[in-house]
Design a protein around this motif. Sequence first.
Motif, PDB file in Angstrom:
ATOM      1  N   ALA A  48       0.815  -1.216   0.000  1.00 57.73           N
ATOM      2  CA  ALA A  48       0.000   0.000   0.000  1.00 57.73           C
ATOM      3  C   ALA A  48       0.846   1.264   0.000  1.00 57.73           C
ATOM      4  O   ALA A  48       0.464   2.271  -0.599  1.00 57.73           O
ATOM      5  N   ASP A  49       2.012   1.231   0.673  1.00 57.98           N
ATOM      6  CA  ASP A  49       2.763   2.463   0.918  1.00 57.98           C
ATOM      7  C   ASP A  49       4.018   2.646   0.073  1.00 57.98           C
ATOM      8  O   ASP A  49       4.561   3.754   0.023  1.00 57.98           O
ATOM      9  N   SER A  50       4.517   1.606  -0.570  1.00 57.11           N
ATOM     10  CA  SER A  50       5.818   1.722  -1.243  1.00 57.11           C
ATOM     11  C   SER A  50       5.835   2.821  -2.294  1.00 57.11           C
ATOM     12  O   SER A  50       6.755   3.642  -2.346  1.00 57.11           O
ATOM     13  N   GLY A  51       4.798   2.854  -3.133  1.00 60.02           N
ATOM     14  CA  GLY A  51       4.742   3.890  -4.159  1.00 60.02           C
ATOM     15  C   GLY A  51       4.630   5.275  -3.555  1.00 60.02           C
ATOM     16  O   GLY A  51       5.242   6.231  -4.054  1.00 60.02           O
ATOM     17  N   LEU A  52       3.879   5.393  -2.469  1.00 64.56           N
ATOM     18  CA  LEU A  52       3.720   6.691  -1.811  1.00 64.56           C
ATOM     19  C   LEU A  52       5.032   7.165  -1.203  1.00 64.56           C
ATOM     20  O   LEU A  52       5.353   8.354  -1.248  1.00 64.56           O
ATOM     21  N   VAL A  53       5.813   6.239  -0.629  1.00 67.61           N
ATOM     22  CA  VAL A  53       7.104   6.607  -0.051  1.00 67.61           C
ATOM     23  C   VAL A  53       8.021   7.180  -1.116  1.00 67.61           C
ATOM     24  O   VAL A  53       8.658   8.231  -0.923  1.00 67.61           O
ATOM     25  N   ILE A  54       8.097   6.511  -2.266  1.00 66.51           N
ATOM     26  CA  ILE A  54       8.994   6.963  -3.334  1.00 66.51           C
ATOM     27  C   ILE A  54       8.506   8.289  -3.909  1.00 66.51           C
ATOM     28  O   ILE A  54       9.305   9.205  -4.158  1.00 66.51           O
ATOM     29  N   MET A  55       7.202   8.428  -4.127  1.00 63.53           N
ATOM     30  CA  MET A  55       6.670   9.683  -4.656  1.00 63.53           C
ATOM     31  C   MET A  55       6.868  10.821  -3.663  1.00 63.53           C
ATOM     32  O   MET A  55       7.185  11.948  -4.056  1.00 63.53           O
ATOM     33  N   ALA A  56       6.710  10.537  -2.382  1.00 62.35           N
ATOM     34  CA  ALA A  56       6.912  11.568  -1.364  1.00 62.35           C
ATOM     35  C   ALA A  56       8.351  12.049  -1.360  1.00 62.35           C
ATOM     36  O   ALA A  56       8.623  13.250  -1.264  1.00 62.35           O
ATOM     37  N   SER A  57       9.284  11.117  -1.480  1.00 60.12           N
ATOM     38  CA  SER A  57      10.699  11.484  -1.460  1.00 60.12           C
ATOM     39  C   SER A  57      11.064  12.421  -2.600  1.00 60.12           C
ATOM     40  O   SER A  57      12.015  13.196  -2.492  1.00 60.12           O
ATOM     41  N   GLY A  58      10.291  12.380  -3.703  1.00 62.00           N
ATOM     42  CA  GLY A  58      10.582  13.236  -4.856  1.00 62.00           C
ATOM     43  C   GLY A  58       9.577  14.341  -5.097  1.00 62.00           C
ATOM     44  O   GLY A  58       9.580  14.962  -6.179  1.00 62.00           O
ATOM     45  N   ALA A  59       8.717  14.628  -4.128  1.00 62.06           N
ATOM     46  CA  ALA A  59       7.673  15.650  -4.310  1.00 62.06           C
ATOM     47  C   ALA A  59       8.258  17.040  -4.093  1.00 62.06           C
ATOM     48  O   ALA A  59       8.208  17.580  -2.982  1.00 62.06           O
ATOM     49  N   ILE A  60       8.804  17.629  -5.145  1.00 57.58           N
ATOM     50  CA  ILE A  60       9.440  18.943  -5.062  1.00 57.58           C
ATOM     51  C   ILE A  60       8.386  19.994  -4.713  1.00 57.58           C
ATOM     52  O   ILE A  60       7.452  20.211  -5.481  1.00 57.58           O
ATOM     53  N   PRO A  61       8.505  20.665  -3.568  1.00 60.32           N
ATOM     54  CA  PRO A  61       7.502  21.668  -3.184  1.00 60.32           C
ATOM     55  C   PRO A  61       7.394  22.769  -4.233  1.00 60.32           C
ATOM     56  O   PRO A  61       8.395  23.268  -4.736  1.00 60.32           O
ATOM     57  N   GLY A  62       6.164  23.124  -4.552  1.00 57.65           N
ATOM     58  CA  GLY A  62       5.932  24.155  -5.555  1.00 57.65           C
ATOM     59  C   GLY A  62       5.730  23.589  -6.950  1.00 57.65           C
ATOM     60  O   GLY A  62       5.093  24.233  -7.789  1.00 57.65           O
TER      61      GLY A  62
END
Length: 391
Positions: free
Chosen positions: A223-237
């Motif tokens: 459930a969380d693996s994709g979210l972890v990777i996307m979160a790590s690369g979520a450039i603010p703005g």
Amino acid sequence: MSRRGAPQRVPAPAAAPAPAPEKALVLSGGGALAAYEIGVMKALFTGRVPGEAGQPLDPGIVCGTSSGAFNGAMLVSRSALPAGEAIAEMERIWLEGVANAVACRGNGIFRWRGNPLDLLDPRCLIGDPLRFWRERAEDTVFFARQLYQRTLRFARSRDPFEQRFLELFDLGSLISIAPFAELLRRVVDPAAIRGSTRSLSIAATNWETGEIQLFGNQDMTDADSGLVIMASGAIPGFFPPVAFRGQPYVDGGLLMNTPLSPAIHAGADLLFVIYLDPDVRNIPLSGLDTSVTTFQRMFAIATAANFNRDIEMAEQINSTLAARAARAGARERPYRPLTIHRFHPGDLLGASLGFLSFERDALAALIERGTSDAMAHDCSAAGCVLPPAVR
């Protein structure tokens, strides 16, 4: 034979063989520029880096941030493959899955919502008409919801008019990261990561508390693996925060773009660090500064300062260990010094917004350059951390 009663000389115990070094691969963030990491890994995993005696790298520890987290997760989920096969598959994913596709699909990481140019491109309708119209409908609903929420916020807020007016606009709302979520489902195997003998560590920033958060193998649930990777690369703005487990997360690069210290704390003593920042002095000062060039230089200075602090820490550890070994004797040395090989481009990899450019030819050129740079690696020029000789 010795005389009775004479003291017997007891032979000194043989020194135990030195244990094999614990190897780590550390991957920084950099958006599309992380294709360069694939090129460096090609050289490392095929034993083509000078000074490694032709030995292919087989890291037991992998740490990554942002796009480096993506590369690291792909690598660890392919631990069952020979290193050469794993990196060949990762290169194919970058060139065929990450790179730009037809105009309406954008690339494998993000797409622009409501892009009017898609309506003028017949490939969009021919390629997958159901998907095309479904995305248009989703975008219409998304923009309507955003307009309602922001208008309501504007009307209810007691903030100055200028601030309320600026809050009506958000570049991140024009971008959808749904393609990245879909790509991760295809190319990252959470079960393989959880069962891997390689240790994985992914850095993300808690957007609410402002603290770095590290996620390991067992955090990579289905459930969380994709979210972890996307979160790590979520450039603010640019990309919206990613919420899971009740907390919002953004790019780990805000606090730890090159996760060197987690690798050291995990027990690594032979580290191969690939980071994408050029030497700050090699970033030319523009005669006419813009917001983009100013942000680029500011980010490069900040990330270089954080990384250099970790390098200084490693050098201090080596100095301390050398002093202890000199006092106790080499045979009694309880710890091993650190060796850190640094791989990075000396100058800029492309234009200011190159980290958002996923053109296939550009990615292929980055991979090729990463391989050639690694094959020409020189520790003295790169400023690698090498343990001092114990006298």
